[in-house]
Design an enzyme around this catalytic site. Structure first.
Site, PDB file in Angstrom:
ATOM      1  N   GLY A   1     -39.240 -46.997  38.872  1.00  0.00           N
ATOM      2  CA  GLY A   1     -40.319 -46.204  39.330  1.00  0.00           C
ATOM      3  C   GLY A   1     -40.359 -44.771  38.601  1.00  0.00           C
ATOM      4  O   GLY A   1     -40.687 -43.757  39.453  1.00  0.00           O
TER       5      GLY A   1
ATOM      6  N   ASN B   1     -42.145 -43.844  36.077  1.00  0.00           N
ATOM      7  CA  ASN B   1     -43.488 -43.257  35.956  1.00  0.00           C
ATOM      8  C   ASN B   1     -44.233 -43.063  37.017  1.00  0.00           C
ATOM      9  O   ASN B   1     -45.104 -42.235  37.057  1.00  0.00           O
ATOM     10  CB  ASN B   1     -44.286 -44.402  35.284  1.00  0.00           C
TER      11      ASN B   1
ATOM     12  N   MET C   1     -43.920 -55.968  36.884  1.00  0.00           N
ATOM     13  CA  MET C   1     -43.721 -57.070  35.967  1.00  0.00           C
ATOM     14  C   MET C   1     -44.332 -58.472  36.330  1.00  0.00           C
ATOM     15  O   MET C   1     -43.410 -59.453  35.983  1.00  0.00           O
ATOM     16  CB  MET C   1     -42.134 -57.018  35.540  1.00  0.00           C
TER      17      MET C   1
ATOM     18  N   LEU D   1     -50.997 -60.459  36.033  1.00  0.00           N
ATOM     19  CA  LEU D   1     -52.098 -60.668  36.848  1.00  0.00           C
ATOM     20  C   LEU D   1     -52.905 -61.772  36.595  1.00  0.00           C
ATOM     21  O   LEU D   1     -53.373 -61.760  35.497  1.00  0.00           O
ATOM     22  CB  LEU D   1     -52.866 -59.239  37.216  1.00  0.00           C
TER      23      LEU D   1
ATOM     24  N   ASN E   1     -52.592 -49.870  32.747  1.00  0.00           N
ATOM     25  CA  ASN E   1     -51.214 -50.297  32.465  1.00  0.00           C
ATOM     26  C   ASN E   1     -50.465 -49.413  31.429  1.00  0.00           C
ATOM     27  O   ASN E   1     -51.370 -49.068  30.465  1.00  0.00           O
ATOM     28  CB  ASN E   1     -51.176 -51.537  32.013  1.00  0.00           C
TER      29      ASN E   1
ATOM     30  N   HIS F   1     -47.608 -49.367  28.721  1.00  0.00           N
ATOM     31  CA  HIS F   1     -46.662 -50.363  27.886  1.00  0.00           C
ATOM     32  C   HIS F   1     -45.813 -49.608  26.850  1.00  0.00           C
ATOM     33  O   HIS F   1     -46.436 -48.729  26.194  1.00  0.00           O
ATOM     34  CB  HIS F   1     -47.454 -51.442  27.465  1.00  0.00           C
TER      35      HIS F   1
HETATM   36  C1  GAR Z   1     -41.760 -48.616  31.639  1.00  0.00           C
HETATM   37  O1  GAR Z   1     -41.136 -48.148  30.262  1.00  0.00           O
HETATM   38  C2  GAR Z   1     -43.060 -49.399  31.453  1.00  0.00           C
HETATM   39  O2  GAR Z   1     -43.755 -48.741  30.191  1.00  0.00           O
HETATM   40  C3  GAR Z   1     -42.858 -50.550  31.217  1.00  0.00           C
HETATM   41  O3  GAR Z   1     -41.671 -50.765  32.278  1.00  0.00           O
HETATM   42  C4  GAR Z   1     -40.953 -49.357  32.311  1.00  0.00           C
HETATM   43  C5  GAR Z   1     -40.891 -49.202  33.693  1.00  0.00           C
HETATM   44  O4  GAR Z   1     -40.172 -48.000  33.982  1.00  0.00           O
HETATM   45  N1  GAR Z   1     -43.662 -51.527  31.320  1.00  0.00           N
HETATM   46  C6  GAR Z   1     -43.824 -52.883  30.683  1.00  0.00           C
HETATM   47  O5  GAR Z   1     -43.306 -53.077  29.947  1.00  0.00           O
HETATM   48  C7  GAR Z   1     -44.967 -53.439  31.187  1.00  0.00           C
HETATM   49  N2  GAR Z   1     -45.401 -54.491  30.095  1.00  0.00           N
HETATM   50  P1  GAR Z   1     -40.192 -47.167  35.477  1.00  0.00           P
HETATM   51  O6  GAR Z   1     -40.168 -48.114  36.603  1.00  0.00           O
HETATM   52  O7  GAR Z   1     -39.122 -46.049  35.362  1.00  0.00           O
HETATM   53  O8  GAR Z   1     -41.725 -46.603  35.437  1.00  0.00           O
END
Ligand code: GAR
Length: 216
Positions: A12, A14, A90, A93, A107, A109
């Site tokens: 979390g 982000n 993860m 959907l 989203n 990525h």
């Molecule tokens: C982030 O790097 C995000 O971009 C990625 O998961 C991480 C979550 O980190 N998302 C994906 O790979 C989606 N395809 P966080 O929980 O510290 O925000």
């Protein structure tokens, strides 16, 4: 004030960037709820610490994907959510959910899409030998890590990078870009036309980024 939901599965960071931004008085969005499909997700603690409703809805507790997604959808509706932000959520959907939230579901990525969708993006970038990677924020369509791109941050890959150092550099850019994009959406500056995104009142950089930098 735009009401947003943040969907997470883990750390979390982000989400934290969005919490920090939304606590500034002039930020035009507020987090109405945080939903995690993993009850132990660190992000749920971050939300609780900020007095944001934090809900664990585990896909394991439902007989199938649609009923899991219906439960999430009900919470979003109950909290008056207008924009859903996936932040390390993860689960893929299904089309009905994606269609229901069409152009109100974004989203982040950790790659320059369409390069390296899916998992292990940083290792894939290192293995391929790209000189730039980065992150992408996009409207969600049914196909994984696909949909109209709102913005990207290009991050140079350095000769001695490991998966960890590269991930950390990209993550820093994620924390900058995601709150800014939500800000633009809250100000109604972001429009999708024929599956391309246009943002009112923004500039593009005029010069190319080079990696390695020129020597003379
Ligand atoms: C982030 O790097 C995000 O971009 C990625 O998961 C991480 C979550 O980190 N998302 C994906 O790979 C989606 N395809 P966080 O929980 O510290 O925000």
């Amino acid at each position: 004030m735009l009401k947003i939901a943040v969907l997470i599965s883990g750390r979390g960071s982000n989400l934290q960037a969005l919490i920090d931004a939304s606590q500034k008085p002039d930020y035009p969005a507020r987090i109405a709820c945080v939903v995690s499909n993993v009850a132990e997700a660190q992000g749920l603690e971050r939300a609780r610490a900020a007095n944001i409703p934090a809900l664990a809805i585990s896909h394991r507790d439902f007989k199938d994907k649609p009923s899991f997604e219906k439960a999430i959808d009900e919470q979003l509706t109950q909290h008056g959510v207008q924009l859903v932000c996936l932040a390390g959520f993860m689960r893929l959907l299904s089309p009905w959910f994606v269609d229901r939230w069409r152009d109100r579901l974004i989203n982040i990525h950790p790659s320059l899409l369409p390069a390296f969708p899916g998992l292990d993006t940083h290792q894939k970038a290192l293995d391929y030998g790209v000189k730039f990677t980065g992150c992408t924020v996009h409207f969600v369509r049914a196909e994984m890590d696909h949909g109209p791109i709102i913005a990207q941050a290009a991050v140079p890959v350095l000769p001695n990078d490991t998966e960890e150092t590269l991930a950390a550099r990209v993550l820093e850019s994620e924390h900058h870009i995601y709150p800014q994009i939500v800000h633009w959406i809250a100000e109604s500056k972001v429009n999708v036309l024929d599956e391309r995104v246009f943002i009112a009142g923004v500039n593009s950089p005029q010069s190319p980024l080079l990696n390695p930098a020129l020597t003379d």
